[in-house]
Each structure stands twice: as C-alpha cells, then as structure tokens.
Write a protein that holds these residues in place. Structure first.
Motif: not given
Lengths: 374, 352
Positions: B337-345
């Motif tokens: 999830w850290l690489h999901h658009a909603d959570f990272s840049l």
C-alpha cells in the motif's frame, strides 16, 4: 563489552588434538594436530565444509565423541578461574565424575538440530529443570522452576511457554530453548554446532543477535561452528578455517575477510555472492572436498589450489605466521608463505583491526522511514 | 555472466531470448487438512493457503528466481508448474496454450524438474547410465543401444562430467554431492526440455561447489537458451544468478522485477527485511533487525496484506485490504500500500 579479540586470557586451549574414526591402519584421521585457543568473552568461529572435521573437533574436545570416534592425542585445557590463568584442567584426562560436573556447568553445548535435540514428550519446563536438578541437587523444585522461567525470559520467550511441548514451538523458539538450556548453569564456554542451519534467514538473524547480546551481558566465550563463512564474518572475533581435518588459517575476522592468506580461505570467500555492486562471475572452487579415507599427500587442498607448488604435493605445510608481517594474531598453513612473491589475491594489505559486532552497544536506531515521504 | 555466442543446437534456442514459454496465471493451491477424529463431511476442517493468486512468466534464455522462506509456497509453486500437484485454481500456459492435466507425457518432454536433495533424488541401487538412459528412451530422444549410450555420454558432457566413461557406471554413493546434482541435472536434460524447474538445486551442496553448479545452469541458459526457474531461500544467490526475481511471502507474491533492481532497490518491507537479515560482510555498520515475529499460519492467514503484523510501516488499510501490485520501476512491481497513489507520492517517489 568484553575485551577485544586476542587479548583476554585463554579459557579453553586445544593443543595438538587428534581424532580418528576407527583404529589401526583403517583409521580415518578426522582431526589432525589441531590447535585452537578460545579467550574469555571471545567468539571464535570455526568454518569448514562438510567432512572438514569441525564438529568432530568440538565433540572430541568435550569428550562427547561416540564410537568409532577415538581421541588419538593432544590436550584440551580448560582454565576455570579468570584470576588464576595458569590453573588448568585437561578435559581429556579428567575423571568421569569431574567430566560430568564440568560439562554444562563450565562448558555447554548447543547442538546442530534443535528440532531433534529436545525430547518431544517432555514439556520445556521439565527439560529445563532436569538440567538444573542434575547439576544443582540442593535446589528446591520451586527454585528450579523460577530459574527455568528466568532462562526463558533471558532468550526472549515468554515464561508461560514453560508448559509447552516442543511441537508447540516454532523452529526459532526451539533453538532459543536450547540456548537457554545451555546457559542454565552460567557456563564459561558455550560451543555451538551449526545452531542456525535449519532456520530461515530472518530467524537466524534474530538468534544470532540474541547470542551476541547474551554474550555481552553474561561474558561467556563462544566457539561457533558453521559452514557459512559469511555469517562468521559478521559475528566472530576470530575465525579459524578447517579443511580436511586441519586448521589452515586462523585470523581476526576483519583481517581474514579483507586479507586472506590461504588460497582456500580466499576461494571460500569468493564463493559467497555479494548483495551489492556489479554482478561478477564467481567461480567457486573446482573439484570437491577430499574424502578423508584418501586425503591427498602433502597439503590436502593442493589438488584444488590454483597456486600449488611442487612441494605442496609432498610436505604438509605447518601452521605459522604469514610472510607479510602483521600486528594481529594470525597463522596460516601454506607453503606460498615461504615464496618471495605472493599471488595478488593473497597479498591484500591488512585493514586496521576493529571489532566487528552484530549488535552495537549503542541504542538501536529507529528504522529508516520506508519508501520516502509517506 | 556473458552470453555465449555458440551455435544453438537445441529446440530451446529456436526462439529469441526472452520469449515467454511457461506462464502461470492466478495460480492457487489450497491444501485441505484432514482431521483424524472426524468422519464424513467434517473430515476436511482446515485449509492451508499454500499459494494464492500467483502470476509468473518463464522466458527462454532467462533465469527467474522465486525467493522466499520456508512456508512461503515457493516449492508448491514449482511443483504445480511441474504438474506434480494440481492447482486448485488458475492456469498454466505452455507456449501460450493452456495445459490440461491429460497430455502429461508431452508436457514433461518440455518441462523438467531438478530436486533439492541429490542424495535422495537418485536411486542408490542404479548407476548413472540407468538414471540417464531411461528418460532418453521414455522421451524418444534416441533408439538403439549405441544411440542411447551416445546420448548418455553427451548428457554427461553437457553437465561437465568429463570424460563421461568415468561416470556412466558409477553408483550414486561413489559420487560427490556436486557430481550427484550434476547427474540429476543431466537426467532432467535427458528429456530434451526447454524449461527447467530447479527447486533449491544447491542448498544441499557444500559452499565451495555451489557456484559451480549455478554456473553450469547459467551456461545452459546462455548456450542452449533454456528457461530456468530457480527456487531458493538465498537472496544473494538469486541476485548473482537470476535475471528476474519474484519474492514470495506466505503464499503470495510481494515483489518482482529484474533481480539487481529488486535487491538494490527493495520496495516491499518484506524484501527489505530479507535483505537486512541476510549475512553480508560488506555491510558498513552493525545491522540490527527488530524481532518482528515470524511467518504467519497459512491456515488462518492475516487479513489484507499478509505481512502487516510484522511490518514496521503498517497502516490501517494494510489489515483490511489486499494491496495490488504497484509498478515501482521498469518491470518492477511491489504489492504494498505504501506505493499506492493514495498513500505515497506515486511511483515517482524516491525509494530507498
């Protein structure tokens, strides 16, 4: 933290140990004239391939060898008192009674496979308290259970696991119980024979951290036996490398890693692919480890050695100081050391001595934020 | 490893390097565990989620590594690809065509497996010639005694057991571990496969001979264009040997991509943990990993991302929803999830 490598007083000295399997002309020489010194608070790593005699050395030195293993010679001096370094007991000469009380109280072992070393039908509590009852018969049952709980806490297991049976524990926990059992009587020397081999890499790392942490706290010495040299480079103070029953090189870990002097050490170091940098073709070592029933004449490594000289096939090189003078305690058994010029691979300059530590005494830093700004 | 330019002589190299030959799509294996006490309907009480929804592509002339700890499902995956066990769901495509369980013989001519333990995978009462001539006959690679013997000799040369006549009459106990594993590889090659599935092929061997066997497999890839699946727990050897790498955790793929890219820029916290835990003498300072528990039960795997109970970066969503494979680099994906658009840049964010 304990004294740096090679400066403390010896606690266990193995001198000229010879161990055979079988007797007479049929005997297989598994350990030949081996010298090894374990100093107080030190972690000595003993590395070698299967059949190199590393486990036999440990079992021989503690007289745990089973038939047809025979100790053919040598001394194993245990020095029980830190304040009287000249006082020594030869384990190989000790009477059965002395030996029984010395084992575990002074010299404890962690065996190779924790999965098989615990009794499957006894709870962790009874296995831990049995050890205590055998060596400390004057203690009460309550005291022993308290000590067992304390020991589990020491290795990071919750004391309510005391009532568990081995099958209810994970592989890593079983290994921790084995370590707790080894530490039950505050031994001065703990011999660990491949303690993490069957474990996953993350569990292995956790166990190793635990061992070093405990060593720093309780100041015991460790003889750590493994086939995985890359592991030792991170945790041992001194590393001895065995090949075909003999120690071929022994040096402080950093020196061995940066500047190996024996062709086998150099080749072994070149057998572990790196996790960094360019991908290079690595060759391993041609051929295979010798069969101890027919060890090549002269240096046992000579048939696989890229630098072999004519005399290597005739005479066994003695374990002596390397030609390139060093400040550290190191020895190597190779005829190349008497040559005027060394192959480039074996002539790397020695790095400054520094202790490698798996665990720093500094507080554990907070983990780096992952994946950039979140 | 340099690509060899020698003339391709085997069917494997007919196609250009990088052609997908074996594909797994959404491969899932659930093992049902039988309860010893129950009878009838309730007999199968628990289900082990060994492998779930795994996609994997093997390409000609490439080594694909599957890296994971014990219980990650890597061996189950290899066994499904070898059709030794039947997937619960999902598809296996050979040369773009879905395979059924029926034409096994034809499948095995193309897909062969090398097992972990050469001390167990060779029959102790039969010699090397027997081990190699049987698959040669069964897969019709040669007919007649002379031709079969010539084929056996050629196989031994291909795995660098030379001269072959020194080895054909040896029994397994007369060979060293490395030689045994070479015989096991030769036996897999005897069927003339284009795809080799190697399940921990070097983990039982001595350290000094592991690289020799890996380099041999590398040569088979480069010279003969074999597609190789390399199943291993050793991420350093996967980095050394494999072109692409897939990291599995608790039955799912957590990260995959070019192997140098994955090891140099790990994007899933589990891959980072694996790399931090691996022995590494080059590491500049003391490396301390936090004890973060152990792999989960596969009978009741954690909800959402299976790594979340151990993850230092876990967010509320991680326990709720399974993360999708997010692209983090060229051909490099991570299920986090850290690489999901909603959570990272987004995917442009710096990775460390």
């Amino acid at each position: 933290m304990s004294a740096p490598a090679g400066t403390g007083h010896p606690v266990l000295e193995i001198r000229g140990l010879r161990v055979d399997y079988g007797r007479g002309s049929q005997a297989v020489h598994a350990v030949i004239d081996t010298d090894l010194t374990l100093r107080r608070g030190e972690v000595v790593g003993l590395a070698g391939e299967s059949g190199s005699g590393k486990s036999t050395l440990a079992y021989g030195a503690t007289r745990l060898l089973r038939q047809p293993g025979v100790i053919a010679g040598g001394n194993v001096i245990f020095r029980p008192d830190a304040d009287r370094p000249d006082l020594g007991i030869d384990i190989l000469d000790a009477s059965p009674g002395d030996l029984r009380s010395m084992r575990w109280r002074d010299v404890a072992l962690v065996f190779q496979s924790a999965m098989n070393s615990l009794n499957p039908v006894l709870s962790v509590r009874s296995q831990l308290t049995d050890t205590l009852a055998a060596h400390l018969p004057h203690t009460s049952k309550t005291e022993r259970v308290e000590r067992a709980a304390e020991l589990l806490k020491l290795v990071g297991i919750s004391p309510d696991r005391l009532t568990s049976y081995p099958h209810e524990l994970s592989g890593g926990m079983k290994q921790r119980v084995m370590i707790a059992m080894a530490l039950a009587l505050d031994p001065q020397v703990v011999i660990m024979d491949e303690p993490t081999t069957a474990l996953d890499v993350v569990t292995q790392r956790q166990i190793l951290q635990q061992i070093i942490e405990l060593r720093d706290r309780l100041a015991f010495s460790v003889l750590f036996i493994t086939h995985d040299l890359s592991l030792l480079l991170e945790m041992a103070d001194t590393i001895a490398i065995m090949y075909a029953g003999r120690i071929v090189e022994s040096a402080p870990a950093e020196q061995l890693f940066r500047a190996p002097r024996h062709p086998y050490s150099a080749a072994l170091l070149n057998s572990f692919p790196s996790l960094h940098g360019e991908r290079k073709v690595m060759s391993g070592i041609p051929g295979s480890p010798p069969d101890l029933r027919s060890v090549p004449a002269g240096c046992a490594f000579q048939p696989r050695c890229p630098y072999a000289l004519p005399r290597c096939a005739v005479e066994v090189p003695p374990l002596s100081e390397p030609a390139v003078r060093t400040t550290s305690h190191r020895v190597v058994a190779c005829w190349l050391q008497e040559e005027a010029e060394q192959p480039a691979a074996l002539a790397a300059p020695e790095p400054e001595a520094r202790a490698r530590r798996l665990v720093s005494s500094a507080p554990i830093p907070a983990p780096e934020p992952f994946g950039g700004p979140l | 490893m340099t690509a060899s330019t020698s003339t391709p002589a085997l069917p494997a190299s007919d196609r250009p390097r990088g052609t997908p030959v074996l594909e797994a799509r959404g491969l899932t294996k659930l093992f049902r565990i039988r309860s010893p006490r129950e009878r009838g309907k309730n007999r199968f009480r628990a289900t082990v989620h060994a492998v779930e929804d795994v996609d994997l592509v093997l390409e000609t002339g490439r080594v694909t590594a599957v890296v994971g700890e014990s219980g990650s499902g890597k061996t189950t995956l290899a066994r499904m690809l070898a059709q030794l066990i039947k997937p619960t769901s999902g598809q296996i495509l050979l040369d773009g065509k879905p395979v059924s369980g029926r034409r096994l013989h034809a499948y095995r001519t193309k897909v062969q497996m090398v097992f972990q333990d050469p001390f167990a995978s060779l029959n102790p009462v039969h010699n090397v010639r027997y081990h190699l001539s049987r698959p040669v006959r069964i897969h019709h690679r040669a007919h007649g005694k002379a031709a079969v013997n010539a084929a056996v000799d050629a196989l031994l040369s291909r795995v660098r057991l030379e001269p072959p006549r020194n080895f054909t009459d040896k029994l397994p106990h007369e060979l060293s571990g490395g030689q045994r594993q070479r015989v096991a590889i030769a036996r897999a090659l005897a069927a003339g496969p284009t795809i080799l599935l190697a399940d921990e092929p070097v983990s039982m061997l001595d350290v000094s001979i592991r690289l020799g066997v890996l380099n041999l497999l590398g040569e088979l890839r480069d010279v003969e264009g074999l597609a190789i699946l390399y199943v291993t727990h050793d991420i350093a050897s996967a980095r050394y040997f494999a072109d692409t790498m897939t990291v599995m955790y608790a039955g799912r793929v957590v990260e995959s991509g070019p192997s140098l890219e994955v090891t140099d820029h790990p994007s899933h916290p589990y891959t980072q943990l694996l790399l931090d835990a691996a022995p590494d003498p080059e590491r500049p300072g003391p490396q301390v990993i936090e004890a973060r528990g152990s792999a989960p039960s596969l009978i009741a795997p954690p909800s959402g991302c299976r790594f979340h109970p151990r993850c230092p970066h876990a967010m509320p969503i991680c326990s709720e929803q399974q993360p999708a494979q997010e692209t983090v680099g060229e051909g490099h994906v991570a299920a986090c999830w850290l690489h999901h658009a909603d959570f990272s840049l987004g995917t442009d964010s710096p990775r460390n």
